[in-house]
Design a protein around this motif. Structure first.
Motif: not given
Length: 368
Positions: A119-127
């Motif tokens: 899964v991914i964070s909303g800002d795309g920085e973390y999975a």
């Protein structure tokens, strides 16, 4: 060079006559949640489908690629693949976690041996993803900037099923207790402060699947044994539910990142619960798969398998758009804000030109 893009695809809008939207009352009422997502969405890339599971130079994957989750602005996508040619140094047959930046076309290998879809964070920085460690399972958090991963602080033998807040600060996950596992709880870890909150405990290990809002305030989850869906509020530690009411069983799909909507399944139907009003939209005879960060667009699979395999519904207008005519599947975090982009996986070889690898690939459909 970017992956192949089919620009000939036209926007197709269907009326909602085949799946009427019904508004029904639900007893639980919660306050609304402010969005923690980026205000904008990615600039228009034009309508069409793009294959994501390719190397940075456009080379086809030589392994199966699955899953697929997209950031709120559509700028980054995470998926898993057994390919050995996507990035340098991959090992044959090793299942890896990959983060792709849509603007630059860069692809990073950020983890190995995931169980299930990342899964991914909303800002795309973390999975986030979970892995097997000997007899146990652990959750890991990978960062785009660092290109590496850390273990989520979990004091149980097995931790799994992560869900990330908008900035990746909060990680909701399931912790199972005992060997063999006999009970479980749902935790939220604030890795900035290195603190953990326990939301719920169950004396069974039936699926609970937490889903966290973008600001980390709300967590929706289910009691898989009882067939109930609940919503926890971090502000006061309260829990509301079962949101489906006492007369039917339900299974959680996802809470929208702005915390306004909770999608759940009941029988052969999908419901979109409004957190503030306690009412729900009924979308009959479909299986809901994901909801966009604003709570306005529902990705679903029709139960009628004679038509398209994936559809995107504008919940306000009651209209549908085709995501895939070919057999395809998708998971949570698959829709960007405003329904602009949808990530899915398919083994079909005619979704984009030049797909000759004979593998499962990950795609993104852009709506103009």
């Amino acid at each position: 060079m970017r992956g192949n893009t089919d620009r000939s695809t036209t926007r197709r809008v269907w009326g909602a006559s085949s799946a009427a939207v019904v508004v029904c009352a639900v007893t639980a009422v919660l306050p609304g949640a402010a969005s923690a997502e980026p205000a904008g969405v990615a600039r228009d890339r034009g309508a069409g489908v793009e294959r994501i599971s390719v190397a940075a130079d456009g080379t086809q994957s030589d392994g199966d690629s699955t899953g697929g989750a997209i950031s709120a602005d559509g700028g980054r996508i995470v998926f898993s693949s057994s390919a050995k040619n996507l990035t340098p140094g991959n090992h044959a047959g090793e299942q890896g976690v990959y983060l792709r930046d849509q603007r630059s076309g860069r692809l990073k290998h950020v983890g190995s041996y995931p169980i299930g879809s990342p899964v991914i964070s909303g800002d795309g920085e973390y999975a986030a993803y979970w892995v097997r460690l000997f007899k146990d399972t652990k959750v890991k958090l990978a960062q785009w900037t660092a290109g590496s991963s850390i273990g989520v602080n979990c004091d149980a033998l097995n931790c799994s099923q992560p869900s990330l807040s908008g900035d990746g600060r909060y990680v909701a996950n399931v912790a199972t207790i005992g060997r063999p596992s006999s009970s479980q709880r749902i935790d939220v870890w604030d890795w900035h402060a290195n603190t953990k909150q326990e939301l719920a405990q169950f004396d069974h290990t039936a699926p609970s699947r937490p889903s966290i809002s973008g600001d980390g305030r709300f967590v929706a989850y289910q009691d898989g044994k009882a067939g109930d869906v609940f919503v926890w509020d971090r502000n006061d530690g309260s829990t509301s539910g079962p949101i489906e009411g006492p007369s039917k069983e339900a299974a959680i799909v996802q809470i929208s990142k702005d915390g306004s909507k909770v999608v759940y399944l009941s029988g052969s139907d999908t419901y979109v619960h409004d957190v503030a009003s306690g009412t729900a939209q009924l979308v009959p005879n479909v299986k809901g798969l994901a909801i966009d960060p604003t709570g306005g667009y529902l990705l679903y699979a029709p139960n009628d398998t004679t038509g398209p395999s994936l559809m995107l519904r504008d919940l306000r207008a009651g209209t549908d758009e085709v995501v895939s005519d070919q057999p395809a599947s998708a998971g949570v975090d698959a829709v960007s804000a405003g329904g602009r982009d949808v990530v899915f996986q398919s083994t079909a070889d005619d979704i984009v030109p030049g797909d000759t690898n004979g593998k499962s690939d990950v795609f993104v459909r852009h709506f103009s």
